[in-house]
Design a protein around this motif. Structure first.
Motif, PDB file in Angstrom:
ATOM      1  N   UNK A  73      44.280  26.167  17.787  1.00 25.15           N
ATOM      2  CA  UNK A  73      44.918  26.251  19.104  1.00 25.15           C
ATOM      3  C   UNK A  73      45.489  24.887  19.459  1.00 25.15           C
ATOM      4  N   UNK A  74      46.761  24.883  19.804  1.00 24.81           N
ATOM      5  CA  UNK A  74      47.453  23.679  20.245  1.00 24.81           C
ATOM      6  C   UNK A  74      48.077  24.018  21.595  1.00 24.81           C
ATOM      7  N   UNK A  75      47.295  23.855  22.643  1.00 21.03           N
ATOM      8  CA  UNK A  75      47.743  24.289  23.958  1.00 21.03           C
ATOM      9  C   UNK A  75      47.842  25.797  23.975  1.00 21.03           C
ATOM     10  N   UNK A  76      48.996  26.319  24.351  1.00 16.77           N
ATOM     11  CA  UNK A  76      49.204  27.762  24.393  1.00 16.77           C
ATOM     12  C   UNK A  76      49.680  28.327  23.056  1.00 16.77           C
ATOM     13  N   UNK A  77      49.777  27.471  22.056  1.00 16.87           N
ATOM     14  CA  UNK A  77      50.225  27.908  20.739  1.00 16.87           C
ATOM     15  C   UNK A  77      49.044  28.084  19.794  1.00 16.87           C
ATOM     16  N   UNK A  78      49.146  29.099  18.962  1.00 18.72           N
ATOM     17  CA  UNK A  78      48.210  29.267  17.858  1.00 18.72           C
ATOM     18  C   UNK A  78      48.998  28.944  16.598  1.00 18.72           C
ATOM     19  N   UNK A  79      48.500  27.990  15.835  1.00 14.92           N
ATOM     20  CA  UNK A  79      49.180  27.504  14.637  1.00 14.92           C
ATOM     21  C   UNK A  79      48.296  27.811  13.437  1.00 14.92           C
ATOM     22  N   UNK A  80      48.897  28.444  12.436  1.00 13.88           N
ATOM     23  CA  UNK A  80      48.169  28.708  11.196  1.00 13.88           C
ATOM     24  C   UNK A  80      49.046  28.271  10.027  1.00 13.88           C
ATOM     25  N   UNK A  81      48.476  27.454   9.156  1.00  8.97           N
ATOM     26  CA  UNK A  81      49.213  26.916   8.017  1.00  8.97           C
ATOM     27  C   UNK A  81      48.546  27.365   6.733  1.00  8.97           C
ATOM     28  N   UNK A  82      49.348  27.910   5.836  1.00  8.13           N
ATOM     29  CA  UNK A  82      48.865  28.329   4.526  1.00  8.13           C
ATOM     30  C   UNK A  82      49.610  27.562   3.449  1.00  8.13           C
ATOM     31  N   UNK A  83      48.877  27.171   2.429  1.00  6.80           N
ATOM     32  CA  UNK A  83      49.441  26.466   1.281  1.00  6.80           C
ATOM     33  C   UNK A  83      49.434  27.413   0.089  1.00  6.80           C
ATOM     34  N   UNK A  84      50.486  27.381  -0.686  1.00  4.47           N
ATOM     35  CA  UNK A  84      50.610  28.199  -1.884  1.00  4.47           C
ATOM     36  C   UNK A  84      50.923  27.289  -3.067  1.00  4.47           C
ATOM     37  N   UNK A  85      50.656  27.782  -4.241  1.00 10.26           N
ATOM     38  CA  UNK A  85      50.952  26.985  -5.435  1.00 10.26           C
ATOM     39  C   UNK A  85      52.449  26.907  -5.654  1.00 10.26           C
ATOM     40  N   UNK A 106      52.885  32.090  20.457  1.00 11.47           N
ATOM     41  CA  UNK A 106      52.704  31.642  21.830  1.00 11.47           C
ATOM     42  C   UNK A 106      51.814  32.686  22.502  1.00 11.47           C
ATOM     43  N   UNK A 107      50.583  32.305  22.852  1.00 15.83           N
ATOM     44  CA  UNK A 107      49.605  33.276  23.331  1.00 15.83           C
ATOM     45  C   UNK A 107      50.030  34.035  24.589  1.00 15.83           C
ATOM     46  N   UNK A 112      56.290  35.168  18.400  1.00 19.08           N
ATOM     47  CA  UNK A 112      55.818  34.554  17.164  1.00 19.08           C
ATOM     48  C   UNK A 112      56.983  34.252  16.233  1.00 19.08           C
ATOM     49  N   UNK A 113      56.718  33.349  15.318  1.00 21.03           N
ATOM     50  CA  UNK A 113      57.695  32.996  14.292  1.00 21.03           C
ATOM     51  C   UNK A 113      56.947  32.372  13.126  1.00 21.03           C
ATOM     52  N   UNK A 114      57.630  32.238  12.024  1.00 21.10           N
ATOM     53  CA  UNK A 114      57.070  31.527  10.877  1.00 21.10           C
ATOM     54  C   UNK A 114      58.157  30.664  10.267  1.00 21.10           C
ATOM     55  N   UNK A 115      57.722  29.537   9.709  1.00 21.95           N
ATOM     56  CA  UNK A 115      58.671  28.603   9.108  1.00 21.95           C
ATOM     57  C   UNK A 115      57.968  27.910   7.952  1.00 21.95           C
ATOM     58  N   UNK A 116      58.728  27.592   6.943  1.00 17.21           N
ATOM     59  CA  UNK A 116      58.183  26.896   5.768  1.00 17.21           C
ATOM     60  C   UNK A 116      58.498  25.402   5.850  1.00 17.21           C
ATOM     61  N   UNK A 117      57.841  24.637   4.979  1.00 13.81           N
ATOM     62  CA  UNK A 117      58.151  23.207   4.892  1.00 13.81           C
ATOM     63  C   UNK A 117      59.622  23.017   4.529  1.00 13.81           C
ATOM     64  N   UNK A 134      66.668  37.119   8.575  1.00 10.29           N
ATOM     65  CA  UNK A 134      65.781  36.482   7.608  1.00 10.29           C
ATOM     66  C   UNK A 134      64.372  36.445   8.192  1.00 10.29           C
ATOM     67  N   UNK A 135      63.363  36.706   7.366  1.00  7.56           N
ATOM     68  CA  UNK A 135      61.994  36.679   7.868  1.00  7.56           C
ATOM     69  C   UNK A 135      61.577  35.285   8.316  1.00  7.56           C
ATOM     70  N   UNK A 136      62.309  34.256   7.896  1.00  5.27           N
ATOM     71  CA  UNK A 136      61.998  32.885   8.289  1.00  5.27           C
ATOM     72  C   UNK A 136      63.025  32.302   9.252  1.00  5.27           C
ATOM     73  N   UNK A 137      63.827  33.157   9.857  1.00  4.69           N
ATOM     74  CA  UNK A 137      64.808  32.694  10.837  1.00  4.69           C
ATOM     75  C   UNK A 137      64.092  32.001  11.993  1.00  4.69           C
ATOM     76  N   UNK A 138      64.547  30.816  12.351  1.00  9.35           N
ATOM     77  CA  UNK A 138      64.019  30.074  13.494  1.00  9.35           C
ATOM     78  C   UNK A 138      65.087  30.131  14.583  1.00  9.35           C
ATOM     79  N   UNK A 139      64.736  30.734  15.703  1.00  7.91           N
ATOM     80  CA  UNK A 139      65.684  30.827  16.814  1.00  7.91           C
ATOM     81  C   UNK A 139      65.587  29.552  17.649  1.00  7.91           C
ATOM     82  N   UNK A 140      66.672  28.810  17.761  1.00 11.93           N
ATOM     83  CA  UNK A 140      66.624  27.566  18.539  1.00 11.93           C
ATOM     84  C   UNK A 140      66.126  27.766  19.974  1.00 11.93           C
ATOM     85  N   UNK A 141      66.488  28.886  20.588  1.00 12.06           N
ATOM     86  CA  UNK A 141      66.061  29.130  21.972  1.00 12.06           C
ATOM     87  C   UNK A 141      64.544  29.292  22.071  1.00 12.06           C
ATOM     88  N   UNK A 142      63.942  29.955  21.092  1.00 13.47           N
ATOM     89  CA  UNK A 142      62.485  30.105  21.092  1.00 13.47           C
ATOM     90  C   UNK A 142      61.817  28.749  20.941  1.00 13.47           C
TER      91      UNK A 142
END
Length: 152
Positions: A73-85, A106-107, A112-117, A134-142
Motif C-alpha cells: 500500500x502506497x497511500x491510496x494505491x496498491x502496488x504489486x511488482x512481479x519479476x520474470x526471467x 487505486x483503492x 487499475x493499470x499495469x506497466x512493465x519496466x 494494448x493490455x499495457x496501455x498507460x492512459x496519461x489522464x489516469x
C-alpha cells in the motif's frame, strides 16, 4: 504527418510475436507517428512531461519491489511488482530491460493499470504509452489523476 522509415521499422517490431507475444499496439491501426503525436498532445494538455510520468511510475516500481511480489500500500494505491526471467529489448533498439511487471490499483475508485519496466522506459525516452487496446496501455489522464491524489 508522414512517418519516417525508422518509425516504420519500430512499428514493425511492435507487432504481435516480434518482441512481446501480444504486441504493443493493441487494436490501434494508426501509424506510430500519429500515436506518438496524439499522446504528446494529451500529456501537454495535462501540463505534464513524459519524464514526470515515468518518474512517478519508477518511484512506485521501487516501492512495489519491497513487497517481493506481494501487494504494497502506497497511500491510496496498491502496488504489486512481479519479476520474470529474461529481458525484453526496446523496439527503438536503445536498451534491453528486465521483465518486470507492475500492477497499480487505486483503492477508492478501483481503477487499475499495469506497466512493465520497458513500458516506463518507452514513456520516458520515446513518449510511447502503447497503442489503444494494448493490455499495457498507460492512459496519461489516469496517471495524472493518480499523481494528483498522491500529492494530497
Amino acid at each position: 504527418m508522414k512517418q519516417s522509415p525508422q518509425l516504420d521499422e519500430v512499428q514493425r517490431k511492435m507487432q504481435p510475436g516480434r518482441i512481446v507475444i501480444n504486441g504493443m499496439l493493441g487494436h490501434d491501426q494508426r501509424p506510430l507517428v500519429e500515436i506518438l503525436t496524439a499522446d504528446q498532445g494529451r500529456v501537454n494538455a495535462l501540463d505534464l512531461s513524459h519524464e514526470q510520468i515515468a518518474d512517478f511510475l519508477s518511484n512506485l516500481l521501487e516501492i512495489g519491489r519491497d513487497g517481493l511480489g506481494d501487494p504494497i500500500h502506497a497511500g491510496q494505491l496498491v502496488v504489486q511488482v512481479e519479476h520474470f526471467r529474461g529481458r525484453t529489448p526496446c523496439p527503438w533498439a536503445d536498451g534491453v530491460f528486465p521483465k518486470v511487471l507492475m500492477r497499480l490499483r487505486h483503492e477508492p475508485s478501483a481503477r487499475a493499470m499495469q506497466v512493465s519496466a520497458l513500458g516506463i522506459h518507452m514513456i520516458h525516452v520515446h513518449g510511447f504509452y502503447q497503442g489503444r487496446g494494448s493490455q499495457y496501455r498507460v492512459e496519461p489522464e489516469l496517471i495524472a489523476e493518480l499523481m494528483a491524489q498522491s500529492e494530497r
